[in-house]
Structure formats: structure tokens, C-alpha cells
Scaffold this motif. Structure first.
Motif, PDB file in Angstrom:
ATOM      1  N   THR A 266       0.839  -1.200   0.000  1.00  0.00           N
ATOM      2  CA  THR A 266       0.000   0.000   0.000  1.00  0.00           C
ATOM      3  C   THR A 266       0.875   1.251   0.000  1.00  0.00           C
ATOM      4  O   THR A 266       0.640   2.203  -0.762  1.00  0.00           O
ATOM      5  CB  THR A 266      -0.911   0.008   1.247  1.00  0.00           C
ATOM      6  OG1 THR A 266      -1.548  -1.248   1.326  1.00  0.00           O
ATOM      7  CG2 THR A 266      -1.941   1.110   1.167  1.00  0.00           C
ATOM      8  N   LEU A 270       1.277   4.368  -2.809  1.00  0.00           N
ATOM      9  CA  LEU A 270       1.352   5.806  -2.503  1.00  0.00           C
ATOM     10  C   LEU A 270       2.639   6.407  -3.052  1.00  0.00           C
ATOM     11  O   LEU A 270       2.648   7.518  -3.590  1.00  0.00           O
ATOM     12  CB  LEU A 270       1.248   6.023  -0.986  1.00  0.00           C
ATOM     13  CG  LEU A 270      -0.096   5.611  -0.361  1.00  0.00           C
ATOM     14  CD1 LEU A 270      -0.071   5.780   1.146  1.00  0.00           C
ATOM     15  CD2 LEU A 270      -1.247   6.386  -0.979  1.00  0.00           C
TER      16      LEU A 270
ATOM     17  N   GLY B  42      -8.519   0.976   6.511  1.00  0.00           N
ATOM     18  CA  GLY B  42      -7.262   1.160   5.799  1.00  0.00           C
ATOM     19  C   GLY B  42      -7.312   0.686   4.367  1.00  0.00           C
ATOM     20  O   GLY B  42      -6.561   1.150   3.507  1.00  0.00           O
ATOM     21  N   LYS B  43      -8.242  -0.249   4.072  1.00  0.00           N
ATOM     22  CA  LYS B  43      -8.306  -0.835   2.737  1.00  0.00           C
ATOM     23  C   LYS B  43      -8.720   0.172   1.661  1.00  0.00           C
ATOM     24  O   LYS B  43      -8.406  -0.027   0.491  1.00  0.00           O
ATOM     25  CB  LYS B  43      -9.314  -1.984   2.723  1.00  0.00           C
ATOM     26  CG  LYS B  43      -9.078  -3.017   3.785  1.00  0.00           C
ATOM     27  CD  LYS B  43      -8.194  -4.125   3.294  1.00  0.00           C
ATOM     28  CE  LYS B  43      -8.032  -5.187   4.366  1.00  0.00           C
ATOM     29  NZ  LYS B  43      -7.159  -6.251   3.995  1.00  0.00           N
ATOM     30  N   ILE B  45      -7.893   3.298   1.493  1.00  0.00           N
ATOM     31  CA  ILE B  45      -6.953   4.414   1.368  1.00  0.00           C
ATOM     32  C   ILE B  45      -6.452   4.550  -0.066  1.00  0.00           C
ATOM     33  O   ILE B  45      -6.406   5.653  -0.621  1.00  0.00           O
ATOM     34  CB  ILE B  45      -5.768   4.240   2.347  1.00  0.00           C
ATOM     35  CG1 ILE B  45      -6.289   4.414   3.783  1.00  0.00           C
ATOM     36  CG2 ILE B  45      -4.671   5.257   2.064  1.00  0.00           C
ATOM     37  CD1 ILE B  45      -5.263   4.090   4.837  1.00  0.00           C
ATOM     38  N   ILE B  48      -8.990   6.033  -2.578  1.00  0.00           N
ATOM     39  CA  ILE B  48      -9.164   7.460  -2.298  1.00  0.00           C
ATOM     40  C   ILE B  48      -7.957   8.248  -2.806  1.00  0.00           C
ATOM     41  O   ILE B  48      -8.090   9.289  -3.463  1.00  0.00           O
ATOM     42  CB  ILE B  48      -9.387   7.702  -0.789  1.00  0.00           C
ATOM     43  CG1 ILE B  48     -10.755   7.136  -0.361  1.00  0.00           C
ATOM     44  CG2 ILE B  48      -9.307   9.192  -0.457  1.00  0.00           C
ATOM     45  CD1 ILE B  48     -11.019   7.185   1.120  1.00  0.00           C
ATOM     46  N   ALA B  49      -6.764   7.728  -2.535  1.00  0.00           N
ATOM     47  CA  ALA B  49      -5.549   8.425  -2.961  1.00  0.00           C
ATOM     48  C   ALA B  49      -5.500   8.544  -4.475  1.00  0.00           C
ATOM     49  O   ALA B  49      -5.140   9.594  -5.025  1.00  0.00           O
ATOM     50  CB  ALA B  49      -4.316   7.685  -2.434  1.00  0.00           C
ATOM     51  N   CYS B  75      -2.336   9.927   3.608  1.00  0.00           N
ATOM     52  CA  CYS B  75      -2.730   8.532   3.387  1.00  0.00           C
ATOM     53  C   CYS B  75      -1.710   7.576   3.993  1.00  0.00           C
ATOM     54  O   CYS B  75      -2.079   6.565   4.613  1.00  0.00           O
ATOM     55  CB  CYS B  75      -2.866   8.236   1.896  1.00  0.00           C
ATOM     56  SG  CYS B  75      -4.346   8.978   1.185  1.00  0.00           S
ATOM     57  N   ALA B  78      -2.199   7.265   7.542  1.00  0.00           N
ATOM     58  CA  ALA B  78      -3.374   6.431   7.821  1.00  0.00           C
ATOM     59  C   ALA B  78      -3.029   4.948   7.678  1.00  0.00           C
ATOM     60  O   ALA B  78      -3.475   4.118   8.469  1.00  0.00           O
ATOM     61  CB  ALA B  78      -4.513   6.802   6.877  1.00  0.00           C
ATOM     62  N   VAL B  79      -2.196   4.639   6.669  1.00  0.00           N
ATOM     63  CA  VAL B  79      -1.801   3.242   6.465  1.00  0.00           C
ATOM     64  C   VAL B  79      -1.063   2.714   7.690  1.00  0.00           C
ATOM     65  O   VAL B  79      -1.357   1.627   8.201  1.00  0.00           O
ATOM     66  CB  VAL B  79      -0.900   3.116   5.208  1.00  0.00           C
ATOM     67  CG1 VAL B  79      -0.237   1.738   5.161  1.00  0.00           C
ATOM     68  CG2 VAL B  79      -1.718   3.353   3.955  1.00  0.00           C
ATOM     69  N   THR B  82      -3.519   2.228  10.592  1.00  0.00           N
ATOM     70  CA  THR B  82      -4.392   1.054  10.482  1.00  0.00           C
ATOM     71  C   THR B  82      -3.590  -0.243  10.672  1.00  0.00           C
ATOM     72  O   THR B  82      -4.103  -1.216  11.230  1.00  0.00           O
ATOM     73  CB  THR B  82      -5.126   1.009   9.128  1.00  0.00           C
ATOM     74  OG1 THR B  82      -4.160   1.129   8.087  1.00  0.00           O
ATOM     75  CG2 THR B  82      -6.144   2.113   9.020  1.00  0.00           C
TER      76      THR B  82
END
Lengths: 602, 590
Positions: A266, A270, B42-43, B45, B48-49, B75, B78-79, B82
Motif C-alpha cells: 500500500t 502511494l 485502511g483498505k 486508502i 481514495i488516494a 494517506c 493512515a496506512v 491502520t
């Protein structure tokens, strides 16, 4: 140190996988091929979406007009890729399962064959629970990694394809990928290194919990009659709680690394967005490429963990495999010769210089014994004098440490496999019944007709109660069958021996639970039976002994004396004491009673 | 058929009932679930990003880099957050599930011992063991892995749906329409899987039983050369187990690709409809692309859910089996706290019109009425199958009578607390089972508080000091698995000392010295005669002198007491006893 141990475990783990792959080449190839299709198609699906973004979504939305050609191509691309991927997934899953189950079944067959081959002495040294778990849980654990293995191989293909696709697309974004994916790999490695010893310990404890349960349930009657349920539960609980703590320790490591392994890709997406935006500014890439790479990272996040699943299973697999191997590698299984014991008439038995020891304690010394064909010899001796051990050597349940046992002059060790049990039958002290019908328990697979079974049952004085059973010969007995009394079980065991028409019959206190009058009938029957055989009988009862042509008196593992019953009574004090114990006791009691009467009359 | 069948329950009720038995699991579950929800958020994120980057960051021809940077860093934070929630949730979950499963295991184990001998004997040993081992392991795999995945998958589904509706209700509906058929089909697959997994577990039980037989019956198999037949039986069990496993895999391998196809259909539909909506100005490019990411969130719950059904089914089957044990009422139940505590001292026993029959069988005991006065020495005789052992089992309350009642010191046995009953009445069964350990440990099983000196004293009192001296390591001699390093006679000696050490007020010997040599037996009988003076003693006799020495002989025939009285009296009467006596005399003297 720990890392050394762990990498050794990993190496062993890969060797275990190698064994399976070599054994199931074809299935493995199909599973891996399917998985590779799945891997390539996963990357392709990201590429398809990137293409659709660039050629369909963005132009259509900015121009306010649908690009029809691109639309058709997108639909075909997405559906085509998905179809291939689905086929890959199906093949991978099914064949991975087939491979795993085949290997499990293979190990189970090998282990149980080995159980049947290994000598009884080996069985006595190993707890039942352990042998059970070797054939069940350990065989299962050994091949556990095979389920995720093809997927892991597919993931490797997926990663390589992705690497090429990334480099071809944009080197800077590829760099992000090359940082993230090795990081995931390293994290996975650290994960497994931490997990391995903990998982091994938990597996060990799991086996111990099972062993305690098995022993305790085996002894349930004793536990109950002495009211020791609480103590047994405490013993079990202590180990179950150790297992609980070991599992929690495993969980702590899993609980930490699983979220980390999920967060990394993830963060990778990003990073792609951040770096990609910069690249967009310079015009080096299109938004479609950005979507493609981000999507690819999203898709890779989950399957990449299959690598971890395989690694996670490896330590357990190694432990399971080693436990299975240690059974298979045990040597000392009985060697057989090529001599045949032919003949129809009663066999002769000769024992020369026989010695035997359980570990360090010798139980038999220099035993010499001769039983001419057709004769009946009684083996008599105090409890623990070695009679049962000696009886076991006659059917080659155990081999003597020194000396030899010969039937018709042939050393039992020279006889072909199966030759001894065709000629000699032992009825042991303790009766074991299989979870099978009366017929199955008597024949044990020997191809004989019902008349023969009934004849054997008659001779064993068991025909009466068997015909009274609800389904006669078809009545289930054994662990889950009709409950039989000790005497009835002994008579079935006797019939089991008699149906084989042995030329030498060895009765090891085999009628101890049978009523004396029934026993007398059995022995009478054996004397008159058309199927004459040589008989060796271990007994205490005077009536049984009296039927013997000769008595061998065994004391402390040696033949103390031998001869006809009457002669021994006269000359051997130990023998006299043993066999006349009841009579003497009775005589004393009568004398005592007489005394009392005298006192009363006086 | 197993006699351990619990109440019929649906899968959900099974799980609920299973959880209710283990309070450790519920404790703190709310907090754990809250953490799970946070972890699930968290999934979304990434979608949304992506949406923010495309719609806000790339609005003009030049990307709004500072905005993208801020959004991405937020984000990322947030990751991390979470992930932390997920870690905390995992640790709590492992603690709670392992604690509750250890409790379940132990309860199951204890309950097996609480079941009557009748129920215990009707179960195969291996299958009984797997209920407190393998079956519980299945549950733990599910609770920590599959079950959690299902909860996370549901959360993910919910969060993704909410976000979809925020972005475009038309596309959200499109996705749902594509996935709805799956929701209809999956339960059907679940039913197939469910029956397939029940098969797997049953075949695994058969397999264990077959292996168990080949191990426990090793001597018989060798003695009669039936290795080939045993191997054949094993192969049948192994192959049946494999076939059952393969069947489940075929079902799973069908379910799995179906979700892939459905996901592709959903993606295609979203692109087709989304592009039209976009052209009409109803959705931005970023939102449309975010949808493509959101569909992947939608897919994996469906996929994992089907995959996790494997384990859910396993776990429910496991749960059913362990609940099957716990639900089986101990048919010979301990009255516990409500029960009577018998004071120590000589025991009297009465049988009042007692009858017994095994389930579905003919009567084994009929209308037995008798009194055993305190301090008396009773011998029980009769032919095999006359009901002697059943009598012993009823007297020690290993079983309850079908009709009539058994009383001890005037109290119905069913109302006497087990702790008191087992302390006062001890039976020595014919087969002296020993535990793997030393001689001392096995004897101490009779009374855990006994010292080594007391054990030695007990052996001496029973006249077994000589025998002990003959053993290589004395009290420290290992007896081996099931006591098999000792001879059958020696095992009986240990069992007798063990019972004697328990110091009961009524000692019941069920042919307890049948495998011991006559000289030792006579010595033992004399020693027992001395040490049981002042206690009540009941012996199921297999030889003359036991009957002769008894105060009273009970003669059983075909489930009835046909004669009773002292030996001297009975031997003169015509009847069953005279016949038995004659055969004994001929056996001992011929």
C-alpha cells in the motif's frame, strides 16, 4: 546461531518440497503451469486497465465522446484476460490439492507398512499416540506447504513479468517497485526466521497433548475406578495451557508481520502516486501508466504473501517430515530367509541356548527345550519368570538375542516371510479384537469357509455364545461392537488360532478367564481333534498342566527342571510350591478348621 | 454410528453455542472488533488516494504537486495507523481464542472421563482423541485466520460499498447487480462443501481408527501373519480419506474462478456504463478509476470468503464434534455438590430388585436383591456371562441399573458424590492398565498424596517385597506403554497395590489376580485377608479357595442370584454351585 538453525531448517524444507516434486512431477508441472498462467494474466489485467484508462476513459471524458473502437477492445481485453486467469486459478488450486493429498496418502501408506514390518520390540518402545500422529498429523504437516506451493511459484512468475513490464513502462516507477518488492521479501524472511522456532515448539506440544489424551482415554477405566478424573484433567490442562502459550507466541509474531506485509505494498502504491505525479509533470509518463502501475501494486499485494505461506509452513513440514522419516528409516525390521516349513503333520520345536533381554535386564538365559512332534509341553513358572517372552520367540514375535528357535530343525530366522505364522499360532494372554465381525476376527482375512470358522469356534467352545449373538458370525465385535466378556474374547482368540490349523499351537495362559469346566472341554477337544498339533501351553492350573506330556519349569529366566508332572512334583521344590499352592492352602485351612472344632469340642 | 451425538444445530447456532461455552472468547471482543473495523478502513486508502491524485492533482495540464504530496503523506500516515490497529487486534484475538480453545479442549477431555464406561467403550479411541486435539485445532485455525478474514472481508465490502455510493450510485448499483448472483450461488456451494467436509472428518476418524488397530493389535497381526490384510484395510482407509479430500478440492476449484469471472464482468460493466456517465458529466475520471480499484476490494472478500469457507466448514464440523462430546449427558452422572458424602467406615451394600440390560440388548441381570453387611467377605461365582462383571460395575457405579436401585449405607448410589464414592469403593479390574511411567508413579495413582515410604509399606503389607526386589530398578522401574514392559501377572500386582494404597472401605476384585502364579496368588490372598479385615471385600472368584474363604458366596446364573450362603452350606446342596465346585476341584487336582 538462530539464523543458522533457521536457514538450515529452510534448506531442509526445500529438500522436502523437492521430494514431493520428484514424486509427483506431472501433477506439479500442471499446477505450476496453471499458476504461471494466473501470474502472467494478473500482470496483464493491470496493463489492460492502464490501457483502458489511457485510450478509453481519459480521452472519452475529456472529449465528451465515447471512443467506440477502444471500448470494444477494452471489453475483449478485460474479459479475455479474466477467462485465462480463471482457468489458471482453477488448475492451480485443484492440482495443488491433488498433489498434497497424494503425498499425504503416500506417506501414510509407507508409514503404516513400516509399522507392520518393524519388530514388536520397536512397537513396545513407542507410545501409541506417537505412532498415530506419525501416520496422521505428521504426514499431514509434512506436505502442508504443497497447497500454497504452486501459487508461490506462480507469484514468482508474476513478479518477474511485473518487473519486465515495469522497466518497459517507466524506469523511475520500476525503481519504486524494485525497492518495495525486495523489502517485502526481506520482511518475509525475517518473519519466517522469527516464526520458525516458535511454530516448531507449538507443533511438538500439539503432539504431546494428543499423546496424553490417548493414554488417558486408554486407561479410562482405571481413572474412573480410582476417581482420578480431576488429576488427569489437571495433567491434560497443564500441557494444553503450554500449547496455548506457545500458540499465542506464534500469534504475536504473525500479528505483527501480517499487517506489515500488507502495509508495504500500500505504501508502495502511494510512493508510485508521489513519484508518478512528478514524472507526469515532466511528461515522461501518461496518467494511464500511473493507473496501470498503481493497479499492479494493488493486485500484487495479496498473492505475494503466498511466498510467506510456503515459508511459514516449512518448519512444521520439516518437523512432520522428519518424524515420518524416522519411522521409515528405522532399520532392524525382521530379516527373512528362504526356507519353507512344509509338511502336514505336527511340528517339532527345538530351542537352543536361547537368551533374551529387555534393555539391560536379561529375562531369559541359556534356555534349551525340545518338543517332539505331537507332544504337549507345559511351561510353568512364577509371575515374571520369562514364560511369555519365551512363548513369543516360538512365533518369532521377537528374535532371541542369543541362541536359536527351530521348527522341524529350521531356524525361524531362515524361514520365508509369512512362513512361521502359517505353521505356528500363538494365543496371547491379552486378547485383542479388531473392529470387525466375529468372522473377520477369526479369519483375519484367511480364505476359509464358514464351516471351518464354525469348526474352530466349536473347538474353542465359542460356538454357543456366537450363535446366540444377534447376527451370529456377522456380529460386530471389537472397539465399537458388542461387548464380550474376558472369557468370550479369549475363546474367540483361540478360535482365531485354531482356524489356521497350526502344526504348533502356543497357548500363553490363553484360557485364564475361561471357566474351568469350559477350559477342560477345550483341552479335551484339542486332544481329540482331527487336526493334531504340537502344543506348548503356559499355565498354572493343575488340570491344564496334567494334560501335558512334559512340564518345563522356568525360574528366573532359566529352565530349572523338566520332566513329567509327577516326577517334578517329587523332586523340584519350587515347582511343587508353585503348583500345589492352592492345595496346601486348602489343607492348612482344613487343619485350622479341625483345630477350631477341637477347641470347640474341648 | 457414534453414540456421541449432540443436539442438531445449524452452523450458526453451533458456533454460537461453542463460543458461549468459553467466556474467555467474549471478554474484550468488542474492543477487538473495534480495532478490526479501524484496520478495515485502511483498505480504501488506495482508491481514495488514486481518485484525489487524478481528480485534484491532475486537474490542470500541470500536476498540483504540493496537493498530491500532502494527500499522499496523509494517506501514508493512515496506512501506518491502520497497520498498528491490525497488530493490536491480532494479538488480542490470538490471546482470546487460544485461551478459550484451551478451555474447550480441557472441558472436552474432562467430559470424556465423565461419560459412562458404556459410552466410552462405544467410541473408537482414536476418534475420541481427535475430538480434543485435531477438531479443536481446526477451530483455532478458523478463529485466527478464516473467521477473521471473513469479518475483515465483510467490513471491506461495507466500506467499499459506502465509498462507491459516495462516488456514483449508478455504478455502485451496477457492481452490486454483478455480484448479487454470487451471493445466491455461494450458499449452495457452501452446502456441498459442508457435506464434503463432514466426509473428510469422518474418513479421517476411520483412518485414525485403522492405524490405531494396526498399532495396538501389532502382536496379533504378527502372530497370525495377517499383515497383508491389515495393510489392505489401511489402504482402504487412506484412499477413502484422500478421495474425500480431493472431492472438497474439486468444489473449491470450481468456486474460485467463478469470482474472477464475475469481477471481470463487473469491471467491464463499470467501464461501459462509467464512460457513458463520464461523457454525460455525471462522474469524474478519478472517481471512475477509483471504482476500478474499489472493485478489487469487492472481489477479494468474495474470493477470500469462499476460500475461508473451507476452514469455516472444517471448524464447524470440529465444533459439532467437540460439542457432541459436551452435549452427551454423562448417563452415569456425578450428583456433585448435591450429593451425599459418605462418612468413612465399614460399608454395607444393598441391591433392590436390580435389573440391567445393555442398550438394545437382552437383560444381563434380572431382579437381583441382596444385602452385603459391613465387614463381610463376599465371593461372587458363576459361569462366564452369568452377570458377575455387570454386578461389579453396578456396585461401583460404573453403570446405573435399568431398574431397581443399589444403595450404600442406605443411600442410593446415584445420590452419592463421586469424590466420596471413588474414595470408599474401589474396584480392581481384570486388566490392570498402567500408565507410561515408573512403578512408583503408577502405584501412587491410587493415592496421589502417598509418600515413597507408604508405597513401599503397601507393597510389603501385600507380601510383594520379594517381587519388588527382583525388579532391576525397584520402584523406579519403567513399566512402558500401557505397562507392557511388565508381564500380565505383574501388571495385575501393580493394579492391586494401586487400589490397596487408595485405602477404600470396600474393595472389589474382579478376577484381579487371574494372571498371577498360584504361589504368589495364595500369598496375596492371605495378605489381602489380613489387610481387608474390618473392610468390606467383594471378590469375583475364579478359583475355589476364594469362595471357601468367603463369609458368603453369591452364585450367579443367567443374570440371577440363584444361590447364596457360606461355602460349606452351598457345597452340600444340589445346584449350580455344586457343579462349579466339582469342576474346580477337578481342575485343581486332576
Amino acid at each position: 546461531m538462530a539464523s543458522k538453525v533457521t536457514s538450515a531448517v529452510m534448506r531442509q524444507g526445500f529438500r522436502v518440497l523437492g521430494v514431493a516434486i520428484r514424486a509427483e512431477r506431472g501433477v506439479f508441472a500442471v499446477a505450476v503451469l496453471s499458476s504461471a498462467v494466473y501470474g502472467v494474466m494478473t500482470v496483464a489485467s493491470a496493463w489492460a486497465l492502464g490501457w483502458a484508462t489511457q485510450n478509453l476513459v481519459l480521452p472519452s471524458l475529456s472529449e465528451g465522446r465515447i471512443a467506440t473502437g477502444a471500448l470494444t477492445a477494452t471489453v475483449l481485453l478485460i474479459l479475455g484476460v479474466a477467462l485465462l486467469k480463471a482457468l489458471g486459478v482453477a488448475g492451480r488450486r485443484y492440482f495443488a490439492g491433488v498433489m498434497q493429498y497424494r503425498m499425504q496418502a503416500r506417506s501414510r501408506r509407507e508409514v503404516t507398512r513400516q509399522y507392520l514390518k518393524l519388530p514388536l520390540a520397536w512397537h513396545h518402545k513407542h507410545p501409541t499416540g506417537q505412532l498415530l500422529s506419525n501416520a496422521s498429523a505428521d504426514a499431514e504437516a509434512a506436505w502442508g506447504p504443497l497447497a500454497p506451493l504452486p501459487m508461490a511459484v506462480g507469484v514468482v512468475v508474476m513478479l518477474i513479468t511485473a518487473a519486465f513490464a515495469l522497466v518497459a513502462t517507466d524506469p523511475v516507477l520500476a525503481l519504486v517497485g524494485f525497492l518495495i518488492f525486495p523489502a517485502i521479501a526481506v520482511l518475509n524472511f525475517v518473519y519466517q526466521r522469527k516464526l520458525s522456532p516458535l511454530a516448531t515448539k507449538a507443533q511438538q506440544l500439539r503432539a504431546e497433548v494428543s499423546e496424553i489424551a490417548h493414554e488417558s482415554f486408554d486407561g479410562a477405566l482405571v481413572v474412573k475406578t480410582l476417581g482420578r478424573e480431576d488429576e488427569e484433567a489437571a495433567r491434560f490442562r497443564a500441557r494444553a495451557e503450554e500449547l496455548r502459550d506457545a500458540n499465542i507466541a506464534v500469534g504475536r509474531v504473525r500479528g505483527l508481520f501480517d499487517p506489515l506485509l500488507e502495509a508495504l505494498p500500500t505504501l508502495g502504491v502511494l510512493a508510485v502516486l508521489l513519484a508518478g505525479a512528478g514524472r507526469l509533470e515532466g511528461g515522461a509518463i501518461t496518467p494511464g501508466v500511473l493507473v496501470q502501475v498503481a493497479y499492479l501494486f494493488t493486485l500484487l499485494a495479496f498473492p505475494i504473501r503466498a511466498l510467506g505461506w510456503v515459508l511459514a509452513e516449512l518448519p512444521r513440514a520439516v518437523v512432520g517430515y522428519e518424524r515420518v522419516r524416522s519411522v521409515l528409516d528405522t532399520t532392524g525390521s525382521m530379516e527373512y530367509g528362504s526356507a519353507n516349513l512344509t509338511g502336514e503333520s505336527p511340528a517339532s520345536l527345538r530351542v537352543r541356548g536361547l537368551g533374551y533381554a529387555y534393555g539391560d535386564s536379561a529375562v531369559l538365559h541359556e534356555v534349551d527345550l525340545d518338543v517332539p512332534p505331537g507332544r504337549t509341553v507345559a511351561l510353568v513358572g512364577p509371575t515374571g519368570s520369562g514364560k511369555s517372552t519365551l512363548a513369543q520367540t516360538f512365533v518369532r514375535l521377537v528374535d532371541p538375542a542369543r541362541g536359536a528357535v527351530m521348527i522341524d530343525g529350521v531356524d525361524l530366522r531362515e524361514v520365508v516371510r509369512g512362513g512361521v505364522s502359517e505353521t505356528v499360532a500363538l494365543v496371547p494372554q491379552q486378547t485383542f479384537l479388531f473392529d470387525d465381525t466375529v468372522r473377520g476376527n477369526v479369519t483375519l482375512g484367511l480364505p476359509v469357509g464358514d464351516e471351518d470358522v464354525w469348526a474352530a469356534l466349536r473347538l474353542a467352545q465359542a460356538d454357543g455364545f456366537v450363535s446366540a449373538l444377534p447376527e451370529g458370525l456377522d456380529t460386530k465385535v471389537g472397539e465399537r461392537g458388542t461387548s464380550l466378556s474376558g472369557g468370550q474374547r479369549q475363546r474367540l482368540a483361540l478360535a482365531r488360532a485354531l482356524v489356521r490349523r497350526p502344526r504348533l499351537l502356543v497357548l500363553d495362559d490363553a484360557t485364564s478367564s475361561v471357566d474351568p469346566q469350559v477350559e477342560a472341554k477345550i483341552l479335551q477337544g484339542l486332544r481329540d481333534a482331527s487336526q493334531a498339533s504340537t502344543v506348548v501351553v503356559v499355565a498354572y492350573r493343575m488340570a491344564t498342566i496334567a494334560l501335558a506330556d512334559e512340564v518345563v519349569y522356568l525360574d528366573h529366566g532359566r529352565v530349572a527342571d523338566r520332566g513329567p508332572h509327577g516326577e517334578l512334583l517329587l523332586r523340584c521344590r519350587g515347582y511343587r510350591n508353585l503348583v500345589t499352592a492352592y492345595e496346601r492352602e486348602e489343607a492348612e485351612r482344613e487343619a485350622l478348621d479341625a483345630e477350631e472344632e477341637e477347641e470347640v469340642s474341648a | 454410528m457414534s453414540s456421541l451425538h449432540g443436539v442438531e444445530r445449524s452452523a450458526l447456532a453451533t458456533v454460537r453455542h461453542g463460543l458461549s461455552l468459553t467466556p474467555e472468547f467474549r471478554k474484550g471482543m468488542v474492543g477487538t472488533l473495534a480495532l478490526a473495523v479501524l484496520a478495515t478502513v485502511g483498505k480504501v486508502i488506495v482508491p481514495i488516494a488514486v481518485q484525489q491524485t487524478i481528480d485534484r492533482g491532475l486537474k490542470g495540464s500541470i500536476p498540483d504537486l504540493p496537493y498530491i504530496r500532502t494527500a499522499v503523506l496523509l494517506c501514508a500516515a493512515a496506512v501506518v495507523l491502520t497497520a498498528l490497529c491490525a497488530y493490536l487486534m491480532n494479538v488480542r484475538l490470538y490471546r482470546a481464542t487460544e485461551a478459550s480453545l484451551a478451555t474447550l479442549r480441557t472441558r472436552g477431555f474432562r467430559h470424556v472421563h465423565d461419560l459412562s464406561v458404556l459410552t466410552q467403550n462405544s467410541e473408537r479411541r482414536g476418534a475420541l482423541v481427535s475430538r480434543v486435539t485435531g477438531d479443536v485445532d481446526q477451530i483455532s485455525v478458523f478463529m485466527q485466520w478464516g473467521g477473521l478474514m471473513i469479518i475483515i472481508a465483510m467490513g471491506q465490502l461495507l466500506v467499499a460499498t459506502v465509498l462507491m455510493f459516495v462516488y456514483s450510485w449508478q455504478l455502485a448499483l451496477t457492481v452490486w447487480v454483478c455480484f448479487l448472483p454470487l451471493l445466491v450461488v455461494l450458499p449452495r456451494f457452501q452446502r456441498w462443501l459442508s457435506s464434503a467436509y463432514t466426509q473428510v472428518r469422518e474418513r479421517a476418524g476411520d483412518l485414525l481408527a485403522a492405524v490405531g488397530e494396526s498399532v495396538v493389535g501389532a502382536a496379533v497381526i504378527r502372530a497370525h501373519g495377517s499383515e497383508a490384510r491389515t495393510a489392505e484395510r489401511l489402504d482402504v482407509a487412506i484412499e477413502a480419506n484422500k478421495a474425500a479430500q480431493a472431492r472438497t478440492q474439486r468444489i473449491v476449484a470450481t468456486v474460485f474462478p467463478v469470482t474472477e469471472i464475475v469481477a471481470a464482468l463487473a469491471t467491464t460493466a463499470v467501464v461501459l456504463i462509467g464512460v457513458r456517465l463520464g461523457v454525460a458529466g455525471d462522474i469524474t475520471a478519478g472517481r471512475l478509476i477509483a471504482f476500478l480499484f474499489l472493485i478489487t476490494l469487492f472481489v477479494s472478500p468474495m474470493q477470500t470468503a469462499t476460500e475461508m469457507l473451507n476452514e469455516a466448514q472444517n471448524a464447524i464440523a470440529g465444533w459439532r464434534r467437540i460439542l457432541g462430546v459436551l452435549d452427551t449427558p454423562p448417563d452415569v452422572a456425578d450428583p456433585g455438590e448435591d450429593g451425599v458424602e459418605l462418612p468413612r467406615g465399614p460399608i454395607s451394600v444393598s441391591f433392590e430388585e436390580v435389573g440391567f440390560a445393555y442398550p438394545g440388548g437382552a437383560p444381563v441381570l434380572t431382579d437381583v436383591t441382596l444385602d452385603i453387611p459391613p465387614r463381610s467377605r463376599i465371593a461372587v461365582v458363576g459361569e462366564t456371562g452369568s452377570g458377575k462383571t455387570t454386578f461389579a460395575k453396578l456396585l461401583t457405579r460404573l453403570m446405573d441399573p435399568v431398574s431397581g436401585r443399589v444403595t450404600v449405607d442406605g443411600h442410593d448410589l446415584r445420590g452419592v458424590r463421586f469424590s466420596s464414592l471413588r474414595e470408599r469403593i474401589v474396584m480392581v479390574p481384570q486388566d490392570g492398565f498402567l500408565f507410561d511411567g515408573t512403578l512408583e508413579e503408577n502405584i501412587r495413582f491410587g493415592r496421589p498424596s502417598a509418600t515413597r515410604e507408604e508405597i513401599l509399606l503397601a507393597l510389603t503389607e501385600l507380601g510383594l517385597a520379594d517381587w519388588l526386589e527382583g525388579l532391576p530398578e525397584g520402584l523406579d522401574t519403567p513399566v512402558g506403554q500401557r505397562g507392557e514392559s511388565l508381564s500380565a501377572g505383574e501388571r495385575q500386582l501393580v493394579a492391586l497395590v494401586r487400589a490397596y494404597l487408595a485405602d477404600p472401605d470396600l474393595l472389589l476384585l474382579d478376577e484381579a489376580t487371574s494372571a498371577v502364579d498360584p504361589a504368589t496368588e495364595v500369598r496375596l490372598a492371605r495378605a489381602l485377608d489380613g489387610v481387608t479385615r474390618g473392610r468390606t471385600a467383594v471378590s469375583i472368584a475364579h478359583r475355589l479357595s476364594t469362595a471357601e474363604a468367603a463369609d458368603e458366596v453369591l452364585v450367579f446364573d443367567a443374570g440371577r442370584v440363584v444361590q447364596r450362603g457360606p461355602h460349606a452350606e452351598l457345597v452340600g446342596e444340589p445346584g449350580v454351585y455344586a457343579g462349579l465346585h466339582a469342576s474346580w476341584v477337578s481342575a485343581a487336582r486332576s
